[in-house]
Scaffold this motif. Structure first.
Motif, PDB file in Angstrom:
ATOM      1  N   UNK B 232       0.844  -1.198   0.000  1.00 15.01           N
ATOM      2  CA  UNK B 232       0.000   0.000   0.000  1.00 15.01           C
ATOM      3  C   UNK B 232       0.880   1.249   0.000  1.00 15.01           C
ATOM      4  N   UNK B 233       0.297   2.356  -0.400  1.00 15.97           N
ATOM      5  CA  UNK B 233       0.995   3.623  -0.181  1.00 15.97           C
ATOM      6  C   UNK B 233       1.119   3.845   1.328  1.00 15.97           C
ATOM      7  N   UNK B 234       2.162   4.552   1.740  1.00 18.28           N
ATOM      8  CA  UNK B 234       2.271   4.927   3.146  1.00 18.28           C
ATOM      9  C   UNK B 234       1.128   5.893   3.440  1.00 18.28           C
ATOM     10  N   UNK B 235       0.314   5.604   4.457  1.00 18.91           N
ATOM     11  CA  UNK B 235      -0.885   6.432   4.680  1.00 18.91           C
ATOM     12  C   UNK B 235      -0.548   7.797   5.270  1.00 18.91           C
ATOM     13  N   UNK B 236      -1.061   8.830   4.635  1.00 16.81           N
ATOM     14  CA  UNK B 236      -0.852  10.204   5.100  1.00 16.81           C
ATOM     15  C   UNK B 236      -2.206  10.870   5.264  1.00 16.81           C
ATOM     16  N   UNK B 237      -2.381  11.599   6.346  1.00 17.23           N
ATOM     17  CA  UNK B 237      -3.645  12.322   6.509  1.00 17.23           C
ATOM     18  C   UNK B 237      -3.688  13.575   5.647  1.00 17.23           C
ATOM     19  N   UNK B 238      -2.520  14.105   5.320  1.00 17.21           N
ATOM     20  CA  UNK B 238      -2.491  15.295   4.478  1.00 17.21           C
ATOM     21  C   UNK B 238      -1.491  15.117   3.342  1.00 17.21           C
ATOM     22  N   UNK B 239      -2.012  15.183   2.133  1.00 19.27           N
ATOM     23  CA  UNK B 239      -1.162  15.158   0.946  1.00 19.27           C
ATOM     24  C   UNK B 239      -1.283  16.547   0.327  1.00 19.27           C
TER      25      UNK B 239
END
Lengths: 323, 323
Positions: B232-239
């Motif tokens: 998976x993509x590394x999860x980020x709350x803000x892109x």
């Protein structure tokens, strides 16, 4: 722990790039129950019409599913869906939906169905989901699915239904639409703050503890207040019919949790449940309707779990980086 | 092993839901080089115009990147891109593209750039990619990126370019478009059969051994003739700004492979490279343009690799299944 599922029992006419089938056995409760039946006892609640054939009931009976709470409505017609998938199976068009016996459906649960420890509220009108949830107040684990229609026309009721369960299983686009947050992690984290309004002083806040984002061919993600986990879909070179994949996924997830009554609902259990969910969904889409899962064997699930595990592992010593 | 990258060096004007920036340093070769610079020596080949400022070169210099093969074209203008992203960052619209010095660009590689063991052909006209590939016939590992435009207007040349490298890194939609196969695994497996036409008797068939499918916010998959792996993509709350994510990904992947000259290009190395690619891409999107990766530290990469590892693991004893 026995599982009660409420949801649609349907006839589906489906066209995909690989062919067309008319009036196959389908419906969310059916796909869920077949998948979950590998893990524990499943009791199905939902209505069918006079057109519903015994041979469809036999598909469920053969998997040991309790069909005694399937309500046969005299003079009624079974829920019917007619849909068509695009070339890459990622888009689908609904040609026809006939609610039939679902119009005016009021779930009547036997004592047996009410005594289950685990509850799955498949995608139906959220008022009905809340009605059923209220009939199993002591279920140790309750999960829910929904769809964009209810987000758009019955959002308040859906939010109340979500606030009453432990686990929400939705497509990632639905999570975004439901919360208005374009970022998946932010959307899930918001849902994890929802709590039922009517807690007395000292009562736990309740509300969902687990959000599962279904991502179709990309897999699924699991978000809790403390953690994030994701799995790819099991890779298949040929997908024949995606109908019911999400319900089979939910059946694998909820079924696996039900089969572990003595284990805490923690990260380890949830992750293994996600893997089993992924594998059940992968079998579902290999053939039309319920064909593949109806004749699936436990050993095939175990083998594919092992493969999925090997497809998601990496390890190695850290590297000395420049800078 | 030193890496040579050929591709665009650009000024980007970018609007996202989080703001707008004008004429930032960008371009595929730049994003790739910054990411790969954490792993090995990088040599950048590409043209810039008279408008290109020393402070941009300094961004590369500070990461130890060799800029001596950046060609300064007298009277020319640096490649310029102006784009805007939609609310969920999954769609983008190009407002303007000015090729500038890329019109009539003929890559001139110094002996030093030609001596690299690893080559990355960033997204440029496939004839140019083949030209550069031919200048490094002995590179031990060559990888290539491309885009839908070249699939549509220069497919034959792109197929030839792909047949000349070890590793293809494309978006999953591009893999589907390139092969006409809607199924990702089938599309990748087809590309893995492509071989250069001009093999003498007894020569190995050659052609790509590895296909990497970039899946944006869903992560990436690695397909070889024998295996499948996905992260998976590394999860980020803000892109903040997705521009260059794919090039940073490629920089992490190719850089990690370059930094392991004594290890076989097998599953273990490729998977760790995928993890580093994923992490570099995740840093790239956290701020506009090159801001985040330009001041990134190795220790941050290591920490995020560890997190990504913990987000993708599951294990447990097999369950006795019913059926």
């Amino acid at each position: 722990m026995p599982i009660t599922v409420v949801g649609s029992i349907a006839y589906d006419t489906v066209k995909t790039p690989f062919g067309e089938r008319e009036r196959m056995l389908g419906g969310a409760a059916v796909h869920f129950a077949l998948a979950a039946s590998f893990f524990d006892e499943v009791r199905v609640v939902g209505p069918v019409g006079e057109d519903f054939r015994n041979e469809e009931l036999e598909v469920l009976n053969r998997r040991g599913i309790d069909v005694s709470d399937i309500e046969h409505v005299a003079g009624g017609r079974t829920f019917f869906w007619h849909g068509e998938y695009g070339w890459d199976l990622n888009t689908r068009e609904t040609h026809d939906t006939q609610l039939g016996v679902f119009e005016g459906f009021a779930p009547k649960l036997s004592d047996r169905s009410r005594s289950s420890d685990v509850l799955f509220l498949a995608n139906i009108q959220p008022d009905l989901q809340r009605d059923v949830r209220a009939q199993l107040p002591h279920a140790r684990f309750a999960a829910l699915d929904s769809m964009n229609l209810w987000i758009e026309i019955a959002r308040d009721s859906l939010v109340a239904a979500i606030s009453s369960v432990d686990c929400v299983i939705l497509n990632d686009a639905e999570l975004r639409e439901l919360t208005g947050k374009p970022n998946l992690v932010a959307a899930a984290r918001e849902i994890l703050t929802w709590a039922p309004g009517a807690n007395g002083p000292g009562e736990p806040a309740g509300g969902p503890r687990v959000v599962v984002a279904k991502q179709g061919e990309y897999g699924a993600a699991l978000i809790t207040p403390e953690s994030f986990f994701a799995l790819p879909a099991y890779p298949l070179e040929t997908v024949i019919d995606p109908t019911g994949a999400g319900d089979s996924f939910a059946g694998g997830l909820v079924g696996y949790i039900a089969a572990h009554p003595h284990e805490q609902l923690g990260e380890s259990l949830l992750r293994r449940a996600m893997a089993h969910a992924t594998v059940l969904a992968s079998f579902n889409v290999e053939e039309f309707g319920t064909d593949r899962v109806a004749r699936l064997r436990g050993a095939e699930i175990v083998a594919r779990i092992r493969e999925l595990h090997s497809m998601t592992q990496f390890s190695g010593a850290p590297l000395k980086l420049r800078g």
